[in-house]
Motif scaffolding. Structure first.
Motif, short mmCIF file in Angstrom:
data_model
loop_
_atom_site.label_atom_id
_atom_site.label_comp_id
_atom_site.label_asym_id
_atom_site.label_seq_id
_atom_site.Cartn_x
_atom_site.Cartn_y
_atom_site.Cartn_z
N LEU A 141 0.55 -1.33 -0.02
CA LEU A 141 -0.14 0.12 0.03
C LEU A 141 0.88 1.29 0.02
O LEU A 141 0.65 2.03 -0.76
CB LEU A 141 -0.93 -0.17 1.24
CG LEU A 141 -2.18 -0.92 0.78
CD1 LEU A 141 -2.76 -1.36 2.26
CD2 LEU A 141 -3.28 -0.10 0.10
N PHE A 142 1.78 1.28 0.96
CA PHE A 142 2.54 2.48 0.87
C PHE A 142 3.59 2.92 -0.22
O PHE A 142 3.75 4.00 -0.52
CB PHE A 142 3.51 2.60 2.23
CG PHE A 142 2.92 2.45 3.50
CD1 PHE A 142 1.25 2.71 3.66
CD2 PHE A 142 3.19 2.01 4.65
CE1 PHE A 142 0.56 2.83 4.49
CE2 PHE A 142 2.40 2.03 5.84
CZ PHE A 142 1.06 2.45 5.93
N SER A 143 3.89 1.87 -1.05
CA SER A 143 4.64 2.24 -2.10
C SER A 143 3.86 2.60 -3.36
O SER A 143 4.20 3.25 -4.12
CB SER A 143 5.25 0.84 -2.57
OG SER A 143 4.21 -0.08 -3.10
N ARG A 144 2.40 2.70 -3.23
CA ARG A 144 1.41 2.91 -4.19
C ARG A 144 0.49 4.27 -3.79
O ARG A 144 -0.05 4.92 -4.35
CB ARG A 144 0.58 1.88 -4.57
CG ARG A 144 1.12 0.70 -5.00
CD ARG A 144 1.68 0.74 -6.57
NE ARG A 144 0.59 1.21 -7.48
CZ ARG A 144 -0.23 0.01 -8.22
NH1 ARG A 144 0.14 -1.15 -7.52
NH2 ARG A 144 -1.17 0.33 -8.79
N HIS A 145 0.62 4.25 -2.42
CA HIS A 145 -0.28 5.53 -1.70
C HIS A 145 0.52 5.84 -0.85
O HIS A 145 0.31 5.84 0.62
CB HIS A 145 -1.47 4.92 -1.16
CG HIS A 145 -2.42 4.23 -2.23
ND1 HIS A 145 -3.36 4.98 -3.10
CD2 HIS A 145 -2.44 2.88 -2.69
CE1 HIS A 145 -3.85 3.95 -3.95
NE2 HIS A 145 -3.30 2.87 -3.54
N ALA A 146 1.72 6.74 -0.93
CA ALA A 146 2.79 7.46 -0.08
C ALA A 146 1.94 8.15 0.89
O ALA A 146 2.26 8.14 2.10
CB ALA A 146 3.76 7.97 -0.77
N ALA A 147 0.95 8.89 0.69
CA ALA A 147 -0.01 9.85 1.62
C ALA A 147 -0.35 8.94 2.78
O ALA A 147 -0.58 9.50 3.82
CB ALA A 147 -0.93 10.46 0.84
N MET A 148 -0.70 7.53 2.55
CA MET A 148 -1.26 6.85 3.78
C MET A 148 -0.37 6.87 4.83
O MET A 148 -0.69 6.81 6.02
CB MET A 148 -1.32 5.43 3.20
CG MET A 148 -2.70 5.06 2.51
SD MET A 148 -2.70 3.59 1.86
CE MET A 148 -4.21 3.58 0.95
N GLN A 149 0.85 6.90 4.73
CA GLN A 149 1.99 7.04 5.88
C GLN A 149 1.69 8.33 6.80
O GLN A 149 2.21 8.16 8.04
CB GLN A 149 3.30 6.82 5.41
CG GLN A 149 3.56 5.71 4.44
CD GLN A 149 5.00 5.77 3.85
OE1 GLN A 149 5.74 5.31 4.55
NE2 GLN A 149 4.89 5.94 2.63
N GLN A 150 1.16 9.13 6.35
CA GLN A 150 0.95 10.41 7.19
C GLN A 150 -0.59 10.52 7.68
O GLN A 150 -1.00 11.43 8.30
CB GLN A 150 1.16 11.74 6.32
CG GLN A 150 2.49 12.37 6.18
CD GLN A 150 3.38 11.50 5.31
OE1 GLN A 150 2.89 11.34 4.13
NE2 GLN A 150 4.58 10.98 5.39
N TRP A 151 -1.39 9.50 7.45
CA TRP A 151 -2.97 9.48 7.78
C TRP A 151 -2.91 9.29 9.29
O TRP A 151 -2.00 8.67 10.17
CB TRP A 151 -3.56 8.56 7.16
CG TRP A 151 -3.93 8.73 5.83
CD1 TRP A 151 -3.49 9.69 5.05
CD2 TRP A 151 -4.66 7.82 4.80
NE1 TRP A 151 -3.81 9.84 3.71
CE2 TRP A 151 -4.45 8.82 3.47
CE3 TRP A 151 -5.20 6.76 5.05
CZ2 TRP A 151 -5.27 8.10 2.50
CZ3 TRP A 151 -5.67 6.30 3.65
CH2 TRP A 151 -5.90 7.01 2.42
#
Lengths: 225, 225
Positions: free
Chosen positions: B146-156
């Motif tokens: 997920l984080f390799s495709r949706h980098a923003a998720m790491q800041q949620w």
């Protein structure tokens, strides 16, 4: 050769209609009913979530739709469906369904880099009942709404039984900003009015949206979803 | 200022990852399992159709997903969901659900003018059961996907309870050409292998697709849906 030319002409019309619908300016995220109506008018397709009563499971299906010609948003959600499609079979058996549209799907740039699951990348799920349109007058309105936005539909095979349906909206679930989902009553949704497109507004819209998205991204991490 | 730079860097990474995933060449429409896998790897989001057991209706919800890092498609469908979202509440109550992805949503051009409801504009509905990922090892795999495709998720926001889910695929319903929907068993879906991207293949892909779409449009009106 003539058939190919007709097809290309139809594609050209469809593209033009899409562009015209996209010119309606995006309402502010605080204008919930208007924003739902804007997304319903700007998008070309969505996913119908229907109930498969035989297998006891919800099953999604992609469907094109229209809420009116490019210059006439109505909020009424029209579909052109064939009984050969499992979605049509499911909604005929169990008309309670929903229809989901994401701002991320808008061509060509969706939410301009904002993650599709991010709250600020708007999404609506329209809850209601899908009804087959029986009256000729209502079918004419549905045809005008759909064929002006999906020109190819007029060439779809006559022997496939395509007919018009309308999703009667009872409420809209919308996420368009931090702070949680909004439930918009169907009456508010239908009553909302969109600000009409204007040359100036259309030209500035993309710039405003890009600015908004850059400023808003999780608001420094402290804003609630 | 530093936070803004980090966000912009994350957006930049997300865009790069999206482009890399999109480089995988589109399989022929006759290769059903491969085409389903291609769409699952290329798309960034879809609609979960979930069952609202309280109101007895299917309700759709937009969710980002990933089947693996850009260079490693796995077919496994990972999600990062919060219990604050009604979709998460529905699938927790009733895990049988489906997940729909349309080729029309691919940015920037979707099906290049073909109507989204047209059979040749591919669409998959993945049927299965959504399971919360409890094991740390599996959560690591989901995070990498997920984080390799949706980098923003790491800041949620950490206090929103986002956790990983996987849709265990039992079958895939796919429409990718005239002649009706294909039902792909989950085992075939998982076993399929995609042809890897290559510089030459990637460069020619869009031209081939445009040619195919122009040639295929309803096949002169005689082809079955």
């Amino acid at each position: 050769m003539r058939a190919l030319l007709c097809l290309l002409a139809a594609l050209s019309c469809a593209t033009a209609a899409t562009a015209a619908a996209a010119d309606w300016p995006r309402p502010a995220h605080t204008e919930h009913a208007q924003l739902a109506r804007w997304l319903a008018h700007t998008a070309q397709w969505g996913t119908i979530s229907a109930w498969d009563a035989v297998n006891q499971r919800p099953v999604g299906g992609v469907a094109s739709f229209s809420d009116g010609p490019p210059d006439s948003p109505t909020g009424r959600l029209y579909f052109y469906l064939t009984p050969m499609d499992e979605t049509t079979q499911h909604i005929t058996s169990y008309p309670a369904c929903s229809f989901t549209v994401a701002e991320a799907q808008l061509q060509p740039n969706g939410c301009s880099g904002t993650d599709p699951e991010d709250p600020t990348c708007a999404k609506i799920t329209v809850i209601g009942e899908m009804q087959h349109i029986a009256s000729a007058e209502e079918a004419d309105a549905a045809a005008a709404a759909l064929f002006s936005r999906h020109a190819a539909m007029q060439q779809w095979p006559a022997d496939h039984g395509f007919t018009f349906f309308e999703l009667k909206v009872t409420e809209v679930h919308m996420l368009d900003w931090y702070g949680g989902m909004h439930i918009i009553p169907g009456s508010d949704y239908y009553a909302a009015e969109l600000a009409p497109p204007s040359a100036a507004g259309s030209g500035q819209r993309q710039q405003r949206r890009q600015w908004r998205v850059q400023q808003a991204l999780w608001g420094g991490g402290s804003a609630a979803r």
